[in-house]
Design an enzyme around this catalytic site. Structure first.
Site, PDB file in Angstrom:
ATOM      1  N   ASP A   1      17.078  36.752  -6.482  1.00  0.00           N
ATOM      2  CA  ASP A   1      16.021  37.298  -5.628  1.00  0.00           C
ATOM      3  C   ASP A   1      16.655  37.765  -4.317  1.00  0.00           C
ATOM      4  O   ASP A   1      17.844  37.493  -4.054  1.00  0.00           O
ATOM      5  CB  ASP A   1      14.871  36.297  -5.402  1.00  0.00           C
ATOM      6  CG  ASP A   1      15.335  34.994  -4.763  1.00  0.00           C
ATOM      7  OD1 ASP A   1      16.359  34.992  -4.044  1.00  0.00           O
ATOM      8  OD2 ASP A   1      14.664  33.969  -4.969  1.00  0.00           O
TER       9      ASP A   1
ATOM     10  N   ASP B   1       0.821  -1.223   0.000  1.00  0.00           N
ATOM     11  CA  ASP B   1       0.000   0.000   0.000  1.00  0.00           C
ATOM     12  C   ASP B   1       0.854   1.271   0.000  1.00  0.00           C
ATOM     13  O   ASP B   1       0.312   2.374   0.062  1.00  0.00           O
ATOM     14  CB  ASP B   1      -0.948   0.010   1.205  1.00  0.00           C
ATOM     15  CG  ASP B   1      -0.192   0.025   2.529  1.00  0.00           C
ATOM     16  OD1 ASP B   1       1.065  -0.005   2.503  1.00  0.00           O
ATOM     17  OD2 ASP B   1      -0.840   0.074   3.591  1.00  0.00           O
ATOM     18  N   GLY B   2       2.168   1.123  -0.052  1.00  0.00           N
ATOM     19  CA  GLY B   2       3.038   2.304  -0.121  1.00  0.00           C
ATOM     20  C   GLY B   2       3.725   2.642   1.181  1.00  0.00           C
ATOM     21  O   GLY B   2       4.610   3.509   1.207  1.00  0.00           O
ATOM     22  N   GLU B   3       3.336   2.012   2.286  1.00  0.00           N
ATOM     23  CA  GLU B   3       4.025   2.305   3.551  1.00  0.00           C
ATOM     24  C   GLU B   3       5.492   1.908   3.471  1.00  0.00           C
ATOM     25  O   GLU B   3       5.844   0.912   2.847  1.00  0.00           O
ATOM     26  CB  GLU B   3       3.380   1.505   4.697  1.00  0.00           C
ATOM     27  CG  GLU B   3       2.059   2.043   5.158  1.00  0.00           C
ATOM     28  CD  GLU B   3       1.494   1.208   6.309  1.00  0.00           C
ATOM     29  OE1 GLU B   3       2.264   0.461   6.952  1.00  0.00           O
ATOM     30  OE2 GLU B   3       0.277   1.292   6.550  1.00  0.00           O
TER      31      GLU B   3
ATOM     32  N   GLY C   1      13.757  26.000 -12.577  1.00  0.00           N
ATOM     33  CA  GLY C   1      14.600  26.911 -13.365  1.00  0.00           C
ATOM     34  C   GLY C   1      13.912  28.249 -13.632  1.00  0.00           C
ATOM     35  O   GLY C   1      14.503  29.146 -14.242  1.00  0.00           O
TER      36      GLY C   1
ATOM     37  N   LYS D   1      12.440  39.913  -7.221  1.00  0.00           N
ATOM     38  CA  LYS D   1      11.567  38.909  -7.847  1.00  0.00           C
ATOM     39  C   LYS D   1      10.231  38.870  -7.123  1.00  0.00           C
ATOM     40  O   LYS D   1      10.168  39.000  -5.907  1.00  0.00           O
ATOM     41  CB  LYS D   1      12.260  37.540  -7.731  1.00  0.00           C
ATOM     42  CG  LYS D   1      11.425  36.353  -8.143  1.00  0.00           C
ATOM     43  CD  LYS D   1      12.184  35.038  -7.926  1.00  0.00           C
ATOM     44  CE  LYS D   1      11.822  34.361  -6.622  1.00  0.00           C
ATOM     45  NZ  LYS D   1      12.417  33.036  -6.426  1.00  0.00           N
TER      46      LYS D   1
ATOM     47  N   THR E   1      13.129  30.804 -11.655  1.00  0.00           N
ATOM     48  CA  THR E   1      13.761  31.970 -11.027  1.00  0.00           C
ATOM     49  C   THR E   1      14.987  32.404 -11.823  1.00  0.00           C
ATOM     50  O   THR E   1      15.183  33.588 -12.104  1.00  0.00           O
ATOM     51  CB  THR E   1      14.155  31.612  -9.576  1.00  0.00           C
ATOM     52  OG1 THR E   1      12.965  31.318  -8.852  1.00  0.00           O
ATOM     53  CG2 THR E   1      14.901  32.743  -8.899  1.00  0.00           C
TER      54      THR E   1
ATOM     55  N   ARG F   1       7.096  36.156  -6.608  1.00  0.00           N
ATOM     56  CA  ARG F   1       6.654  34.784  -6.895  1.00  0.00           C
ATOM     57  C   ARG F   1       5.153  34.794  -7.112  1.00  0.00           C
ATOM     58  O   ARG F   1       4.384  35.240  -6.272  1.00  0.00           O
ATOM     59  CB  ARG F   1       7.044  33.828  -5.755  1.00  0.00           C
ATOM     60  CG  ARG F   1       6.567  32.402  -6.003  1.00  0.00           C
ATOM     61  CD  ARG F   1       7.249  31.373  -5.115  1.00  0.00           C
ATOM     62  NE  ARG F   1       8.614  31.046  -5.510  1.00  0.00           N
ATOM     63  CZ  ARG F   1       8.956  30.309  -6.566  1.00  0.00           C
ATOM     64  NH1 ARG F   1       8.011  29.829  -7.378  1.00  0.00           N
ATOM     65  NH2 ARG F   1      10.211  30.057  -6.842  1.00  0.00           N
TER      66      ARG F   1
HETATM   67  C1  R5P Z   1      13.159  30.643  -3.726  1.00  0.00           C
HETATM   68  O1  R5P Z   1      13.083  31.778  -3.292  1.00  0.00           O
HETATM   69  C2  R5P Z   1      14.447  29.901  -3.895  1.00  0.00           C
HETATM   70  O2  R5P Z   1      15.515  30.585  -3.347  1.00  0.00           O
HETATM   71  C3  R5P Z   1      14.729  29.609  -5.353  1.00  0.00           C
HETATM   72  O3  R5P Z   1      14.985  30.822  -6.021  1.00  0.00           O
HETATM   73  C4  R5P Z   1      13.572  28.936  -6.014  1.00  0.00           C
HETATM   74  O4  R5P Z   1      12.948  28.064  -5.147  1.00  0.00           O
HETATM   75  C5  R5P Z   1      14.001  28.181  -7.226  1.00  0.00           C
HETATM   76  O5  R5P Z   1      12.881  27.513  -7.752  1.00  0.00           O
HETATM   77  P1  R5P Z   1      12.619  27.548  -9.307  1.00  0.00           P
HETATM   78  O6  R5P Z   1      13.846  27.004  -9.965  1.00  0.00           O
HETATM   79  O7  R5P Z   1      11.425  26.647  -9.502  1.00  0.00           O
HETATM   80  O8  R5P Z   1      12.327  28.964  -9.698  1.00  0.00           O
END
Ligand code: R5P
Length: 323
Positions: A167, A37-39, A222, A190, A224, A192
């Site tokens: 960021d 069951d995944g346990e 990738g 940045k 960010t 989000r």
């Molecule tokens: C978030 O603030 C982290 O420091 C990274 O910048 C972020 O989580 C990277 O995630 P992704 O590659 O999906 O943008």
């Protein structure tokens, strides 16, 4: 004095094996059965009276690896270990460190409480998303940094480059690299938008005509890094881009995404194992830039082995924590 005992979870047995080899110890025998069951049902060997280090990063599949870590620590405690340290070079949920809107949980607090509740005496983490992790943790936390390891690999790659934090959260890392590499820093602001989408809004610092090294704690999708590089291009940075991060999760097509942006090299540590989709062969000369080259992976094993050795001998770790 008996040596430290290393228990390897299934998240990254290769790294645990390297760490044990550097410490000159055998790994503790450990079985992991999966119920239909995944346990998960781990069983650890003899650790009674021992100083035990459970090596288990919680990269993808994060929930599986986290539950396995909790069960392993519990198993060691119940087997009579004298003290149990969780060595979690990449700690998932660390990004969920505050509520940004009503109705959210604080995931990292839940994870830290769970680790403490099963008897984790101490937690070792490398470049977590926020150093404030320590303040949220009911148990002592040792924050290690991979910046010196990665900086040594970056040194020859982009002479004259500006270090760019994609960021605000990455500024302390960029400053750490800048101190070692004697380079200037620029910062991207940045926003989000969701777990998958981000927007780079502004750049502070001078990048015009300069190669750049974009540094972050982790690369997941990738997104960010992509947003930061697009903004840098718009600000006139040279197209010579190197990317570095402590934790290379490379979820989905992250590496292809970075290659499509023309990133010359991506440098990460081996805090999590290579993603299943990660290419294993180098890009052929003249191949299209959208074909992802494998990232350069710097080993964390020496850093972790040193940290475990010192903890075992009750020695301080400050110089492994950067600063
Ligand atoms: C978030 O603030 C982290 O420091 C990274 O910048 C972020 O989580 C990277 O995630 P992704 O590659 O999906 O943008």
């Amino acid at each position: 004095m008996p040596g430290p005992r290393v228990v390897a979870g299934t998240a990254h047995p290769g790294l645990a094996a390297e760490v044990a080899a550097l410490l000159g110890v055998d790994r503790v025998a450990c079985d992991l059965e999966r119920f239909p069951d995944g346990e998960l049902h781990p069983v650890v060997g003899e650790v009674r009276g021992d100083d035990v280090y459970v090596v288990q990063p919680t990269g993808p599949a994060v929930n599986e690896h986290l539950v396995e870590l909790l069960l392993l620590v519990d198993a060691c405690r119940r087997a009579g270990a004298d003290r149990v340290t969780a060595v979690v070079p990449y700690l998932g949920y660390a990004r969920q460190d505050r509520r940004t809107r009503a109705g959210e949980s604080i995931g990292i607090r839940v994870v830290l409480d769970a680790l403490a509740s099963v008897g984790t005496g101490r937690l070792v983490v490398v470049d977590p998303h926020t150093p404030a992790l320590e303040a949220m943790s009911p148990m002592p936390v040792e924050l290690l940094t991979a910046v010196p390891v990665l900086a040594a690999a970056l040194e020859p790659l982009a002479p004259g480059a500006v270090l760019v934090a994609p960021d605000l959260g990455a500024v302390h890392l960029a400053e750490g690299y800048a101190r070692l590499l004697h380079r200037p820093v620029a910062v991207v602001r940045k926003a989000r938008l969701s777990g998958k989408a981000v927007r780079a809004e502004a750049l502070v610092g001078d990048v015009a005509g300069r190669p750049v090294i974009v540094v972050d704690d982790m690369i997941s999708t990738g997104g960010t890094i992509e947003a930061a590089i697009r903004l840098l291009e718009a600000q006139g940075a040279a197209t010579d881009v190197v990317v570095a991060a402590t934790h290379g999760l490379f979820v989905g097509r992250a590496l292809e995404r970075l290659a499509a942006l023309g990133a010359r090299e991506v440098v990460v540590t081996d805090s999590v194992p290579s993603a299943p989709t990660e290419p294993t062969a180098p890009v052929a000369p003249g191949a299209a830039p959208t074909v992802a080259a494998p990232p350069t992976r710097c080993s964390l094993a020496p850093l972790l082995a040193q940290a475990i050795g010192r903890l075992h001998r009750d020695e301080p770790l400050e110089e492994l924590a950067g600063g």
